[in-house]
Design an enzyme around this catalytic site. Structure first.
Site, mmCIF file in Angstrom:
data_model
loop_
_atom_site.group_PDB
_atom_site.id
_atom_site.type_symbol
_atom_site.label_atom_id
_atom_site.label_comp_id
_atom_site.label_asym_id
_atom_site.label_seq_id
_atom_site.Cartn_x
_atom_site.Cartn_y
_atom_site.Cartn_z
ATOM 1 N N SER A 24 1.128 -1.177 -0.354
ATOM 2 C CA SER A 24 0.107 0.039 0.179
ATOM 3 C C SER A 24 0.846 1.724 0.344
ATOM 4 C CB SER A 24 -0.487 0.142 1.233
ATOM 5 O OG SER A 24 -1.012 1.277 1.960
ATOM 6 N N TYR A 82 -1.114 -1.285 10.456
ATOM 7 C CA TYR A 82 -0.896 -0.941 8.779
ATOM 8 C C TYR A 82 -0.074 -0.831 8.387
ATOM 9 C CZ TYR A 82 -3.817 -1.087 4.273
ATOM 10 O OH TYR A 82 -4.218 -1.422 2.860
HETATM 11 N N1 LIG Z 1 -9.229 -0.568 -0.208
HETATM 12 C C1 LIG Z 1 -8.250 0.403 -0.535
HETATM 13 O O1 LIG Z 1 -8.388 1.967 -0.750
HETATM 14 C C2 LIG Z 1 -6.384 -0.398 -0.301
HETATM 15 C C3 LIG Z 1 -5.583 0.878 -0.589
HETATM 16 C C4 LIG Z 1 -3.915 0.164 -0.829
HETATM 17 C C5 LIG Z 1 -3.841 -1.139 -0.365
HETATM 18 N N2 LIG Z 1 -5.059 -2.153 -0.220
HETATM 19 C C6 LIG Z 1 -4.719 -3.185 -0.351
HETATM 20 O O2 LIG Z 1 -5.200 -4.344 -0.875
HETATM 21 C C7 LIG Z 1 -5.941 -5.329 -0.589
HETATM 22 C C8 LIG Z 1 -7.244 -6.150 -0.806
HETATM 23 O O3 LIG Z 1 -7.995 -5.344 -0.345
HETATM 24 P P1 LIG Z 1 -9.411 -4.337 -0.809
HETATM 25 O O4 LIG Z 1 -9.606 -3.118 -1.737
HETATM 26 O O5 LIG Z 1 -9.934 -5.469 -1.986
HETATM 27 O O6 LIG Z 1 -10.341 -4.751 0.470
HETATM 28 P P2 LIG Z 1 -11.582 -5.238 0.419
HETATM 29 O O7 LIG Z 1 -12.164 -5.398 2.337
HETATM 30 O O8 LIG Z 1 -13.203 -5.452 -0.035
HETATM 31 O O9 LIG Z 1 -11.396 -7.694 0.009
HETATM 32 C C9 LIG Z 1 -10.607 -7.416 1.242
HETATM 33 C C10 LIG Z 1 -10.452 -9.347 1.003
HETATM 34 O O10 LIG Z 1 -9.945 -9.657 2.035
HETATM 35 C C11 LIG Z 1 -10.675 -10.722 2.814
HETATM 36 N N3 LIG Z 1 -9.472 -10.969 3.986
HETATM 37 C C12 LIG Z 1 -9.586 -9.823 4.962
HETATM 38 N N4 LIG Z 1 -9.014 -10.324 5.930
HETATM 39 C C13 LIG Z 1 -8.836 -11.706 5.796
HETATM 40 C C14 LIG Z 1 -7.960 -13.185 6.382
HETATM 41 N N5 LIG Z 1 -7.320 -13.136 7.366
HETATM 42 N N6 LIG Z 1 -8.237 -14.179 5.570
HETATM 43 C C15 LIG Z 1 -8.789 -14.085 4.299
HETATM 44 N N7 LIG Z 1 -9.373 -13.145 3.667
HETATM 45 C C16 LIG Z 1 -9.105 -12.188 4.127
HETATM 46 C C17 LIG Z 1 -11.369 -10.248 2.567
HETATM 47 O O11 LIG Z 1 -13.074 -10.959 3.045
HETATM 48 C C18 LIG Z 1 -11.578 -9.765 1.562
HETATM 49 O O12 LIG Z 1 -13.316 -10.428 0.630
HETATM 50 C C19 LIG Z 1 -5.355 -5.476 1.087
HETATM 51 O O13 LIG Z 1 -4.429 -6.533 0.711
HETATM 52 C C20 LIG Z 1 -5.704 -4.176 1.468
HETATM 53 O O14 LIG Z 1 -4.713 -3.861 2.351
HETATM 54 C C21 LIG Z 1 -6.333 -1.437 -0.533
#
Ligand SMILES: NC(=O)c1ccc[n+]([C@@H]2O[C@H](COP(=O)([O-])OP(=O)(O)OC[C@H]3O[C@@H](n4cnc5c(N)ncnc54)[C@H](O)[C@@H]3O)[C@@H](O)[C@H]2O)c1
Length: 278
Positions: A155, A168
């Site tokens: 991120s 985080y």
């Molecule tokens: N959305 C943002 O703004 C953003 C920005 C930078 C990085 N990220 C990163 O991107 C990645 C994907 O996130 P996203 O934006 O799709 O969010 P999201 O919450 O829509 O999807 C994350 C998915 O991971 C699953 N998950 C969470 N904890 C888990 C666990 N312990 N075991 C298995 N599955 C688990 C959730 O059920 C969900 O389906 C993450 O690593 C997040 O930190 C997100």
């Protein structure tokens, strides 16, 4: 002809958001998919996580593209569970080529108030779970003459010390270290390891009240993501409030492609200049 015909990709956090977007894009390019997701909420995470219905929707989307998918409900903090789901997927689909350690959670909170539970859930998922996912893949990828490609999701918090996200930030910085260590260890086997660093992405992780409140601490808006569009936009150099999941998928698709065959150990930003601006 797809770019990934005959290949198999493992994706954590595949029920929705970026994970689902990556799964569909890889399937469109011919890959079969091994998908896992926790499909349950975590006690300290103040927004709902993916559900079994969400994971089933990912299954339907992949199957509509005529690809096979093995989907399992697994918590990435459980190394034996991750290993079992991966091994079962590989024995059903025949091989493993691409691994996306994407599952993650965020719990906005002032450092002095981060509970032990919140610390453990965030660091356990976003760093521990990323490691266990990559670790489970190593012996499968080593079997391929052509090696493999692992992409770890970090991120902008992997490079910026964003306040109210100490756990985080620590985990996402850790993912960048992990990327370098694994790239060094696995390069001789032609296994590439890279990280992606997205700025905000419009998924369930930010489309929720707790995250909106982080961007509106005085409660001056209507509590929706649209209401804080301006504050989100101020983070980037380019005029955009947030990315769509497809924007991250585009970078992931490049990193796992043949065009990126000489790239390993890299942490690549898809951040509209957010890190440059700090
Ligand atoms: N959305 C943002 O703004 C953003 C920005 C930078 C990085 N990220 C990163 O991107 C990645 C994907 O996130 P996203 O934006 O799709 O969010 P999201 O919450 O829509 O999807 C994350 C998915 O991971 C699953 N998950 C969470 N904890 C888990 C666990 N312990 N075991 C298995 N599955 C688990 C959730 O059920 C969900 O389906 C993450 O690593 C997040 O930190 C997100």
């Amino acid at each position: 002809m797809g770019k990934h015909d005959g290949k198999v990709a493992f994706i954590s956090g595949a029920a929705r958001g970026q994970g689902r977007s990556h799964a569909v894009a890889l399937a469109r390019e011919g890959a079969d998919i091994i998908a896992i997701d926790i499909c349950a909420n975590l006690a300290a995470v103040p927004y709902p996580l993916g559900t079994e219905a969400d994971l089933q929707e990912t299954v339907s989307l992949v199957e509509k593209l005529d690809r096979r998918i093995v989907a399992t409900k697994v918590d990435v903090r459980d190394p034996a569970g991750v290993r079992a789901a991966m091994d079962a997927g590989v024995s059903e689909l025949g091989r493993l080529d691409i691994v996306l350690a994407n599952a993650g959670v965020m719990t906005p909170c002032a450092a002095e108030d981060i509970s032990e539970e919140a610390w453990n859930e965030v660091v356990g998922t976003d760093l521990g779970g990323v490691f266990f996912t990559a670790q489970a893949a190593i012996r499968h990828l080593k079997r391929n003459e052509s090696g493999g490609s692992i992409v770890l999701t970090s991120s902008t918090a992997g490079e910026i010390g964003i306040p109210h996200l100490a756990h985080y930030v620590a985990a996402k910085h850790g993912v960048i270290g992990l990327t370098k260590a694994l790239a060094n260890e696995l390069g001789a086997f032609n296994i590439r390891v890279n990280a992606v660093l997205p700025t905000s992405v419009r998924t369930g992780m930010i489309e929720n009240r707790a995250t909106v409140d982080l961007f509106d601490p005085m409660g001056e808006t209507d509590g929706t993501l649209e209401g804080v569009r301006g504050t989100f936009a101020a983070v980037q150099v380019l005029p955009l409030p947030w990315l769509e999941a497809q924007d991250v998928t585009d970078l992931v698709m490049f990193l796992v492609s043949d065009e990126a065959r000489h790239i390993t150990g890299s942490s690549m930003r898809v951040d509209g200049g957010a890190i440059t601006k700090v």
